[in-house]
Design an enzyme around this catalytic site. Structure first.
Site, PDB file in Angstrom:
ATOM      1  N   ASP A   1      -8.225 -51.754  79.594  1.00 11.83           N
ATOM      2  CA  ASP A   1      -7.478 -50.972  78.594  1.00 11.83           C
ATOM      3  C   ASP A   1      -6.198 -51.638  78.078  1.00 11.83           C
ATOM      4  O   ASP A   1      -5.443 -52.245  78.834  1.00 11.83           O
ATOM      5  CB  ASP A   1      -7.068 -49.628  79.199  1.00 11.83           C
ATOM      6  CG  ASP A   1      -8.264 -48.727  79.448  1.00 11.83           C
ATOM      7  OD1 ASP A   1      -9.407 -49.227  79.407  1.00 11.83           O
ATOM      8  OD2 ASP A   1      -8.060 -47.525  79.685  1.00 11.83           O
TER       9      ASP A   1
ATOM     10  N   ASP B   1     -18.491 -44.806  78.139  1.00 11.81           N
ATOM     11  CA  ASP B   1     -17.494 -45.439  78.999  1.00 11.81           C
ATOM     12  C   ASP B   1     -17.981 -45.496  80.457  1.00 11.81           C
ATOM     13  O   ASP B   1     -18.246 -44.451  81.066  1.00 11.81           O
ATOM     14  CB  ASP B   1     -16.204 -44.600  78.871  1.00 11.81           C
ATOM     15  CG  ASP B   1     -14.992 -45.273  79.462  1.00 11.81           C
ATOM     16  OD1 ASP B   1     -15.143 -46.342  80.081  1.00 11.81           O
ATOM     17  OD2 ASP B   1     -13.894 -44.720  79.311  1.00 11.81           O
TER      18      ASP B   1
ATOM     19  N   GLY C   1     -15.774 -55.238  79.385  1.00 15.10           N
ATOM     20  CA  GLY C   1     -16.179 -56.643  79.348  1.00 15.10           C
ATOM     21  C   GLY C   1     -16.936 -57.109  80.584  1.00 15.10           C
ATOM     22  O   GLY C   1     -17.246 -58.301  80.712  1.00 15.10           O
TER      23      GLY C   1
HETATM   24  C1  GLA Z   1     -11.118 -45.595  79.942  1.00 12.42           C
HETATM   25  C2  GLA Z   1     -11.264 -46.206  78.552  1.00 12.42           C
HETATM   26  C3  GLA Z   1     -10.169 -45.669  77.648  1.00 12.42           C
HETATM   27  C4  GLA Z   1     -10.248 -44.157  77.576  1.00 12.42           C
HETATM   28  C5  GLA Z   1     -10.186 -43.575  78.978  1.00 12.42           C
HETATM   29  C6  GLA Z   1     -10.477 -42.070  78.969  1.00 12.42           C
HETATM   30  O1  GLA Z   1      -9.958 -46.000  80.577  1.00 12.42           O
HETATM   31  O2  GLA Z   1     -11.221 -47.603  78.610  1.00 12.42           O
HETATM   32  O3  GLA Z   1     -10.278 -46.230  76.350  1.00 12.42           O
HETATM   33  O4  GLA Z   1     -11.448 -43.796  76.940  1.00 12.42           O
HETATM   34  O5  GLA Z   1     -11.133 -44.176  79.850  1.00 12.42           O
HETATM   35  O6  GLA Z   1     -10.509 -41.521  80.249  1.00 12.42           O
END
Ligand code: GLA
Length: 393
Positions: A218, A145, A197
Protein backbone atom coordinates in the site's frame (compact mmCIF):
# COMPACT_ATOMS: atom_id res chain seq x y z
CA UNK A 1 -8.99 -25.88 -42.43
CA UNK A 2 -5.92 -26.17 -40.28
CA UNK A 3 -4.58 -22.91 -41.54
CA UNK A 4 -7.94 -21.22 -40.99
CA UNK A 5 -8.20 -22.55 -37.42
CA UNK A 6 -4.75 -21.35 -36.44
CA UNK A 7 -5.38 -18.03 -38.15
CA UNK A 8 -8.56 -17.41 -36.10
CA UNK A 9 -6.70 -18.46 -32.99
CA UNK A 10 -3.98 -15.96 -33.80
CA UNK A 11 -6.64 -13.31 -34.26
CA UNK A 12 -8.26 -14.21 -30.94
CA UNK A 13 -4.95 -14.00 -29.10
CA UNK A 14 -4.29 -10.73 -30.81
CA UNK A 15 -7.60 -9.28 -29.67
CA UNK A 16 -7.05 -10.57 -26.11
CA UNK A 17 -3.74 -8.78 -25.82
CA UNK A 18 -4.90 -5.62 -27.58
CA UNK A 19 -8.12 -4.96 -25.69
CA UNK A 20 -8.27 -7.23 -22.64
CA UNK A 21 -10.67 -10.17 -22.47
CA UNK A 22 -13.68 -8.04 -21.47
CA UNK A 23 -12.99 -5.17 -23.84
CA UNK A 24 -12.42 -2.76 -20.93
CA UNK A 25 -9.50 -0.58 -19.88
CA UNK A 26 -8.26 0.29 -23.36
CA UNK A 27 -6.65 3.16 -21.43
CA UNK A 28 -5.55 3.18 -17.76
CA UNK A 29 -8.77 3.40 -15.70
CA UNK A 30 -9.50 6.74 -14.02
CA UNK A 31 -11.82 7.53 -11.14
CA UNK A 32 -12.02 7.88 -7.38
CA UNK A 33 -11.76 5.32 -4.58
CA UNK A 34 -12.98 5.74 -1.00
CA UNK A 35 -10.04 4.12 0.83
CA UNK A 36 -7.19 6.65 0.98
CA UNK A 37 -9.33 9.31 2.64
CA UNK A 38 -12.42 7.66 4.19
CA UNK A 39 -10.90 4.23 4.94
CA UNK A 40 -13.19 2.15 7.20
CA UNK A 41 -15.64 4.99 7.90
CA UNK A 42 -17.03 5.42 4.39
CA UNK A 43 -20.79 5.74 4.02
CA UNK A 44 -23.32 5.77 1.19
CA UNK A 45 -23.61 9.56 1.67
CA UNK A 46 -19.82 10.00 1.28
CA UNK A 47 -19.88 8.05 -1.98
CA UNK A 48 -22.87 9.98 -3.35
CA UNK A 49 -21.21 13.25 -2.49
CA UNK A 50 -17.98 12.07 -4.17
CA UNK A 51 -20.04 11.36 -7.30
CA UNK A 52 -21.54 14.87 -7.08
CA UNK A 53 -18.11 16.41 -6.63
CA UNK A 54 -16.63 14.50 -9.54
CA UNK A 55 -19.21 16.25 -11.70
CA UNK A 56 -19.13 19.74 -10.12
CA UNK A 57 -15.32 20.02 -9.99
CA UNK A 58 -14.88 18.94 -13.61
CA UNK A 59 -13.08 15.73 -12.57
CA UNK A 60 -15.58 13.54 -14.46
CA UNK A 61 -15.12 15.53 -17.63
CA UNK A 62 -11.35 15.30 -17.17
CA UNK A 63 -11.74 11.49 -17.29
CA UNK A 64 -12.26 10.38 -13.65
CA UNK A 65 -15.34 8.20 -14.14
CA UNK A 66 -15.12 5.23 -11.75
CA UNK A 67 -16.59 5.74 -8.27
CA UNK A 68 -15.19 2.86 -6.24
CA UNK A 69 -16.42 1.79 -2.83
CA UNK A 70 -13.46 0.09 -1.15
CA UNK A 71 -13.50 -2.18 1.89
CA UNK A 72 -16.03 -2.04 4.77
CA UNK A 73 -19.38 -1.93 2.93
CA UNK A 74 -20.21 -5.55 3.80
CA UNK A 75 -22.61 -6.94 6.40
CA UNK A 76 -23.39 -10.61 7.08
CA UNK A 77 -24.30 -13.55 4.82
CA UNK A 78 -27.78 -15.01 5.27
CA UNK A 79 -28.73 -18.71 5.29
CA UNK A 80 -28.71 -18.74 1.47
CA UNK A 81 -25.22 -17.30 1.42
CA UNK A 82 -26.39 -13.93 0.14
CA UNK A 83 -24.09 -11.20 1.38
CA UNK A 84 -25.92 -8.19 2.78
CA UNK A 85 -24.53 -4.71 3.18
CA UNK A 86 -23.97 -3.08 6.57
CA UNK A 87 -26.01 -0.14 7.85
CA UNK A 88 -23.67 2.44 6.27
CA UNK A 89 -24.76 1.18 2.81
CA UNK A 90 -28.54 0.70 2.93
CA UNK A 91 -29.10 0.01 -0.78
CA UNK A 92 -26.27 -0.78 -3.20
CA UNK A 93 -28.51 -0.99 -6.26
CA UNK A 94 -29.82 2.52 -5.51
CA UNK A 95 -26.26 3.75 -4.96
CA UNK A 96 -25.21 2.27 -8.31
CA UNK A 97 -28.21 3.88 -10.01
CA UNK A 98 -27.28 7.24 -8.47
CA UNK A 99 -23.68 6.95 -9.66
CA UNK A 100 -24.82 5.95 -13.15
CA UNK A 101 -27.30 8.83 -13.28
CA UNK A 102 -24.30 11.17 -13.05
CA UNK A 103 -22.63 9.61 -16.08
CA UNK A 104 -20.19 7.74 -13.82
CA UNK A 105 -19.33 4.08 -13.24
CA UNK A 106 -19.72 2.06 -10.05
CA UNK A 107 -16.90 0.07 -8.45
CA UNK A 108 -16.87 -2.31 -5.51
CA UNK A 109 -14.40 -4.34 -3.44
CA UNK A 110 -14.02 -7.89 -2.18
CA UNK A 111 -11.43 -10.55 -1.36
CA UNK A 112 -10.77 -14.14 -2.47
CA UNK A 113 -10.36 -14.91 1.23
CA UNK A 114 -12.96 -15.51 3.93
CA UNK A 115 -12.25 -12.00 5.24
CA UNK A 116 -11.25 -8.72 3.65
CA UNK A 117 -8.29 -6.76 4.98
CA UNK A 118 -10.70 -4.82 7.20
CA UNK A 119 -12.09 -8.09 8.63
CA UNK A 120 -15.38 -7.96 6.69
CA UNK A 121 -16.87 -10.89 4.73
CA UNK A 122 -14.85 -11.93 1.65
CA UNK A 123 -16.02 -13.98 -1.33
CA UNK A 124 -14.38 -17.36 -0.54
CA UNK A 125 -16.84 -20.08 -1.55
CA UNK A 126 -19.36 -17.52 -2.84
CA UNK A 127 -17.59 -16.21 -5.94
CA UNK A 128 -20.32 -16.86 -8.53
CA UNK A 129 -23.07 -15.75 -6.14
CA UNK A 130 -21.27 -12.49 -5.32
CA UNK A 131 -20.39 -11.77 -8.95
CA UNK A 132 -24.05 -12.17 -9.93
CA UNK A 133 -25.10 -9.87 -7.13
CA UNK A 134 -22.58 -7.21 -8.21
CA UNK A 135 -23.91 -7.45 -11.78
CA UNK A 136 -27.49 -7.06 -10.49
CA UNK A 137 -26.39 -3.89 -8.66
CA UNK A 138 -24.90 -2.51 -11.87
CA UNK A 139 -21.30 -2.83 -10.73
CA UNK A 140 -18.70 -1.89 -13.38
CA UNK A 141 -15.42 -2.51 -11.49
CA UNK A 142 -14.25 -5.05 -8.90
CA UNK A 143 -11.10 -4.65 -6.80
CA UNK A 144 -10.26 -8.11 -5.49
CA UNK A 145 -7.89 -7.90 -2.52
CA UNK A 146 -5.84 -10.91 -1.33
CA UNK A 147 -6.09 -10.20 2.44
CA UNK A 148 -6.98 -13.33 4.45
CA UNK A 149 -6.42 -15.59 1.45
CA UNK A 150 -2.77 -15.40 2.51
CA UNK A 151 -3.76 -17.80 5.33
CA UNK A 152 -5.01 -20.30 2.74
CA UNK A 153 -1.73 -19.90 0.86
CA UNK A 154 0.33 -20.48 3.99
CA UNK A 155 -1.69 -23.62 4.66
CA UNK A 156 -1.06 -24.86 1.09
CA UNK A 157 2.66 -24.23 1.60
CA UNK A 158 2.62 -26.21 4.86
CA UNK A 159 0.67 -29.08 3.29
CA UNK A 160 2.93 -29.27 0.21
CA UNK A 161 6.42 -28.46 1.51
CA UNK A 162 8.05 -29.89 -1.61
CA UNK A 163 6.00 -27.88 -4.06
CA UNK A 164 7.49 -24.38 -4.38
CA UNK A 165 4.44 -23.26 -6.38
CA UNK A 166 1.70 -24.55 -4.06
CA UNK A 167 0.77 -21.14 -2.65
CA UNK A 168 1.15 -19.32 -5.95
CA UNK A 169 -0.98 -21.85 -7.85
CA UNK A 170 -3.71 -21.62 -5.22
CA UNK A 171 -3.70 -17.83 -5.41
CA UNK A 172 -3.84 -17.76 -9.21
CA UNK A 173 -6.69 -20.28 -9.17
CA UNK A 174 -8.60 -18.05 -6.73
CA UNK A 175 -8.14 -14.99 -8.95
CA UNK A 176 -9.11 -17.03 -12.03
CA UNK A 177 -12.24 -18.23 -10.27
CA UNK A 178 -13.53 -14.70 -9.69
CA UNK A 179 -12.41 -13.65 -13.18
CA UNK A 180 -14.49 -16.49 -14.64
CA UNK A 181 -17.43 -15.64 -12.36
CA UNK A 182 -17.38 -12.02 -13.53
CA UNK A 183 -17.29 -13.12 -17.18
CA UNK A 184 -20.19 -15.52 -16.58
CA UNK A 185 -22.41 -12.62 -15.43
CA UNK A 186 -22.38 -11.26 -18.99
CA UNK A 187 -21.85 -7.74 -17.63
CA UNK A 188 -18.48 -6.16 -18.51
CA UNK A 189 -16.87 -5.65 -15.09
CA UNK A 190 -13.36 -4.25 -14.93
CA UNK A 191 -11.24 -6.69 -12.93
CA UNK A 192 -8.62 -5.13 -10.64
CA UNK A 193 -6.26 -7.51 -8.82
CA UNK A 194 -4.90 -6.34 -5.50
CA UNK A 195 -2.34 -8.76 -4.10
CA UNK A 196 0.54 -6.34 -3.61
CA UNK A 197 2.68 -7.71 -6.47
CA UNK A 198 3.11 -11.17 -4.89
CA UNK A 199 4.48 -13.62 -7.51
CA UNK A 200 4.61 -11.06 -10.31
CA UNK A 201 0.95 -10.68 -11.34
CA UNK A 202 2.08 -8.78 -14.46
CA UNK A 203 3.13 -12.19 -15.81
CA UNK A 204 -0.12 -14.10 -15.17
CA UNK A 205 -2.76 -11.41 -14.67
CA UNK A 206 -3.59 -10.87 -18.37
CA UNK A 207 -4.17 -14.62 -18.83
CA UNK A 208 -7.05 -14.62 -16.37
CA UNK A 209 -8.72 -11.48 -17.62
CA UNK A 210 -7.29 -8.92 -15.20
CA UNK A 211 -7.44 -5.32 -16.38
CA UNK A 212 -4.98 -4.06 -13.76
CA UNK A 213 -2.93 -5.46 -10.92
CA UNK A 214 -1.26 -3.83 -7.96
CA UNK A 215 2.52 -4.06 -8.23
CA UNK A 216 3.37 -3.17 -4.62
CA UNK A 217 2.15 -2.97 -1.06
CA UNK A 218 0.00 0.00 0.00
CA UNK A 219 0.80 3.63 -0.65
CA UNK A 220 0.29 6.24 2.07
CA UNK A 221 0.23 10.04 2.07
CA UNK A 222 3.98 10.47 2.56
CA UNK A 223 6.69 11.48 0.09
CA UNK A 224 8.95 8.61 1.23
CA UNK A 225 6.38 5.90 0.61
CA UNK A 226 5.14 7.46 -2.63
CA UNK A 227 8.60 7.65 -4.24
CA UNK A 228 9.61 4.23 -2.91
CA UNK A 229 6.66 2.79 -4.84
CA UNK A 230 6.93 5.03 -7.90
CA UNK A 231 10.63 4.60 -8.58
CA UNK A 232 10.46 0.84 -7.89
CA UNK A 233 8.40 0.46 -11.08
CA UNK A 234 11.49 0.56 -13.31
CA UNK A 235 11.55 -2.40 -15.68
CA UNK A 236 7.82 -3.15 -15.61
CA UNK A 237 6.86 -1.15 -18.71
CA UNK A 238 6.79 -4.15 -21.03
CA UNK A 239 3.94 -5.76 -19.10
CA UNK A 240 1.44 -2.92 -19.55
CA UNK A 241 -0.74 -2.66 -22.65
CA UNK A 242 -4.24 -1.56 -23.64
CA UNK A 243 -6.60 -3.80 -21.67
CA UNK A 244 -4.26 -4.47 -18.75
CA UNK A 245 -2.09 -2.15 -16.67
CA UNK A 246 0.42 -2.15 -13.84
CA UNK A 247 -1.10 -0.44 -10.80
CA UNK A 248 1.31 1.27 -8.37
CA UNK A 249 -1.73 2.04 -6.12
CA UNK A 250 -4.13 4.95 -5.83
CA UNK A 251 -3.33 8.65 -5.75
CA UNK A 252 -2.76 10.58 -2.53
CA UNK A 253 -2.89 14.03 -4.18
CA UNK A 254 -4.98 16.34 -1.99
CA UNK A 255 -4.77 14.32 1.22
CA UNK A 256 -2.61 17.01 2.76
CA UNK A 257 0.62 15.43 3.98
CA UNK A 258 2.82 16.17 0.97
CA UNK A 259 3.87 19.54 -0.44
CA UNK A 260 2.61 20.83 -3.77
CA UNK A 261 5.96 19.94 -5.38
CA UNK A 262 5.75 16.43 -3.94
CA UNK A 263 2.21 15.93 -5.26
CA UNK A 264 3.42 17.13 -8.69
CA UNK A 265 6.16 14.50 -8.47
CA UNK A 266 3.48 11.91 -7.57
CA UNK A 267 1.26 12.81 -10.53
CA UNK A 268 4.24 13.11 -12.92
CA UNK A 269 5.49 9.64 -12.02
CA UNK A 270 2.03 8.04 -12.19
CA UNK A 271 1.25 9.44 -15.65
CA UNK A 272 4.68 8.44 -16.99
CA UNK A 273 3.88 4.95 -15.62
CA UNK A 274 0.52 4.87 -17.48
CA UNK A 275 -0.89 4.05 -14.05
CA UNK A 276 -4.60 3.85 -13.30
CA UNK A 277 -5.46 7.29 -11.88
CA UNK A 278 -7.76 6.70 -8.92
CA UNK A 279 -7.98 9.85 -6.84
CA UNK A 280 -8.18 9.09 -3.12
CA UNK A 281 -8.87 12.48 -1.58
CA UNK A 282 -11.90 14.26 -0.14
CA UNK A 283 -13.23 15.84 -3.32
CA UNK A 284 -15.32 18.36 -1.36
CA UNK A 285 -12.16 19.95 0.05
CA UNK A 286 -9.89 20.28 -2.95
CA UNK A 287 -7.57 23.29 -3.05
CA UNK A 288 -6.88 25.05 -6.36
CA UNK A 289 -3.49 23.38 -6.35
CA UNK A 290 -5.02 19.88 -5.92
CA UNK A 291 -7.39 20.60 -8.79
CA UNK A 292 -4.66 21.90 -11.05
CA UNK A 293 -2.55 18.79 -10.40
CA UNK A 294 -5.34 16.21 -10.76
CA UNK A 295 -6.93 17.94 -13.75
CA UNK A 296 -3.89 19.07 -15.70
CA UNK A 297 -4.97 18.18 -19.23
CA UNK A 298 -1.47 17.53 -20.59
CA UNK A 299 -0.58 15.28 -17.65
CA UNK A 300 -3.78 13.27 -18.09
CA UNK A 301 -3.17 13.05 -21.84
CA UNK A 302 0.27 11.55 -21.17
CA UNK A 303 -1.31 8.86 -18.97
CA UNK A 304 -4.14 8.17 -21.40
CA UNK A 305 -2.12 8.37 -24.62
CA UNK A 306 -3.48 6.15 -27.40
CA UNK A 307 -0.15 4.38 -27.95
CA UNK A 308 -0.80 2.68 -24.61
CA UNK A 309 2.83 2.35 -23.57
CA UNK A 310 4.07 2.61 -20.00
CA UNK A 311 7.19 4.74 -19.50
CA UNK A 312 10.40 3.66 -17.84
CA UNK A 313 13.61 5.00 -16.35
CA UNK A 314 16.09 6.55 -18.80
CA UNK A 315 18.77 7.11 -16.16
CA UNK A 316 19.34 7.67 -12.50
CA UNK A 317 22.21 9.59 -10.95
CA UNK A 318 22.21 9.85 -7.17
CA UNK A 319 19.01 11.68 -6.23
CA UNK A 320 18.21 12.68 -9.81
CA UNK A 321 16.06 10.61 -12.14
CA UNK A 322 14.92 10.93 -15.76
CA UNK A 323 12.03 8.82 -17.05
CA UNK A 324 10.49 8.76 -20.53
CA UNK A 325 7.22 7.52 -21.99
CA UNK A 326 6.69 7.08 -25.74
CA UNK A 327 3.55 8.86 -26.97
CA UNK A 328 1.53 8.68 -30.16
CA UNK A 329 2.69 10.73 -33.14
CA UNK A 330 6.37 10.14 -32.37
CA UNK A 331 6.19 12.37 -29.27
CA UNK A 332 7.91 11.55 -25.98
CA UNK A 333 6.96 12.54 -22.43
CA UNK A 334 9.91 13.20 -20.13
CA UNK A 335 9.79 13.25 -16.33
CA UNK A 336 12.70 14.98 -14.60
CA UNK A 337 12.87 14.29 -10.87
CA UNK A 338 14.86 15.78 -7.99
CA UNK A 339 14.65 13.50 -4.94
CA UNK A 340 17.20 15.55 -2.99
CA UNK A 341 16.57 18.07 -0.20
CA UNK A 342 17.96 21.02 -2.15
CA UNK A 343 17.38 22.83 -5.44
CA UNK A 344 19.05 20.90 -8.28
CA UNK A 345 19.37 21.06 -12.04
CA UNK A 346 18.17 17.99 -13.95
CA UNK A 347 18.84 17.58 -17.67
CA UNK A 348 17.83 15.44 -20.60
CA UNK A 349 19.66 15.24 -23.91
CA UNK A 350 17.00 15.37 -26.63
CA UNK A 351 19.34 13.49 -28.98
CA UNK A 352 19.31 10.56 -26.53
CA UNK A 353 15.52 10.24 -26.74
CA UNK A 354 15.19 10.30 -30.51
CA UNK A 355 15.34 14.03 -31.29
CA UNK A 356 18.80 14.39 -32.83
CA UNK A 357 17.68 17.49 -34.75
CA UNK A 358 15.85 18.87 -31.74
CA UNK A 359 12.14 19.14 -31.03
CA UNK A 360 9.37 21.29 -29.67
CA UNK A 361 9.21 21.18 -25.90
CA UNK A 362 6.12 21.81 -23.79
CA UNK A 363 6.36 22.20 -20.00
CA UNK A 364 3.28 20.49 -18.55
CA UNK A 365 3.25 21.99 -15.03
CA UNK A 366 4.17 25.48 -16.22
CA UNK A 367 1.57 25.08 -19.01
CA UNK A 368 3.87 26.74 -21.50
CA UNK A 369 5.63 25.96 -24.76
CA UNK A 370 9.40 26.27 -24.51
CA UNK A 371 9.71 26.40 -28.30
CA UNK A 372 12.14 24.51 -30.54
CA UNK A 373 15.06 23.12 -28.53
CA UNK A 374 18.14 21.09 -29.49
CA UNK A 375 20.61 19.12 -27.40
CA UNK A 376 20.45 19.26 -23.62
CA UNK A 377 17.37 20.70 -21.90
CA UNK A 378 17.89 21.58 -18.24
CA UNK A 379 15.27 22.32 -15.59
CA UNK A 380 15.97 23.77 -12.16
CA UNK A 381 13.86 21.80 -9.72
CA UNK A 382 12.99 22.51 -6.08
CA UNK A 383 13.65 19.82 -3.47
CA UNK A 384 11.43 16.77 -4.16
CA UNK A 385 10.24 18.52 -7.33
CA UNK A 386 9.59 17.33 -10.86
CA UNK A 387 9.23 18.71 -14.36
CA UNK A 388 7.07 17.02 -16.94
CA UNK A 389 7.84 17.74 -20.59
CA UNK A 390 6.27 16.70 -23.89
CA UNK A 391 8.72 16.67 -26.78
CA UNK A 392 7.45 16.56 -30.36
CA UNK A 393 9.04 16.90 -33.79
C1 GLA B 1 -5.51 -3.40 1.43
C2 GLA B 1 -5.45 -2.72 0.07
C3 GLA B 1 -5.88 -1.27 0.22
C4 GLA B 1 -7.29 -1.20 0.78
C5 GLA B 1 -7.34 -1.96 2.10
C6 GLA B 1 -8.79 -2.10 2.59
O1 GLA B 1 -4.59 -2.88 2.33
O2 GLA B 1 -4.16 -2.80 -0.47
O3 GLA B 1 -5.82 -0.61 -1.04
O4 GLA B 1 -8.18 -1.75 -0.15
O5 GLA B 1 -6.82 -3.28 1.98
O6 GLA B 1 -8.88 -2.87 3.76
Amino acid sequence: MRTLASFSCALLLCSVSAFGQNGLAAKPPMGWNSWNHFAGHVTDADVRSAADELVSTGMRDAGYVYVNVDDTWQGERDAQGVLHTNSRFPDMKALGDYIHSKGLKFGIYSSPGAKTCGGYAGSLGHEAQDAKMYASWGVDFLKYDLCSFQDNMNQAKAEHPNDPNAAKDLMIAAYRKMGDALKATGRPILYSLCQYGVDQPWKWGPGLGANMWRTTDDIDDSYGRMIAIGFSQAGLSKYAAPGHWNDPDMLEVGNGKMTEDEYKTHMSLWVILAAPLLAGNDLSKMSDSDKSILMNKDAIAIDQDSLGKQGDRLYESGDLDVWTKPLSGGRVAVGLFNRSWSVREVSVDLAAIGFRNGGNVRDVWEQKDMGQRKGVVTETLPKHGAALLIVSK
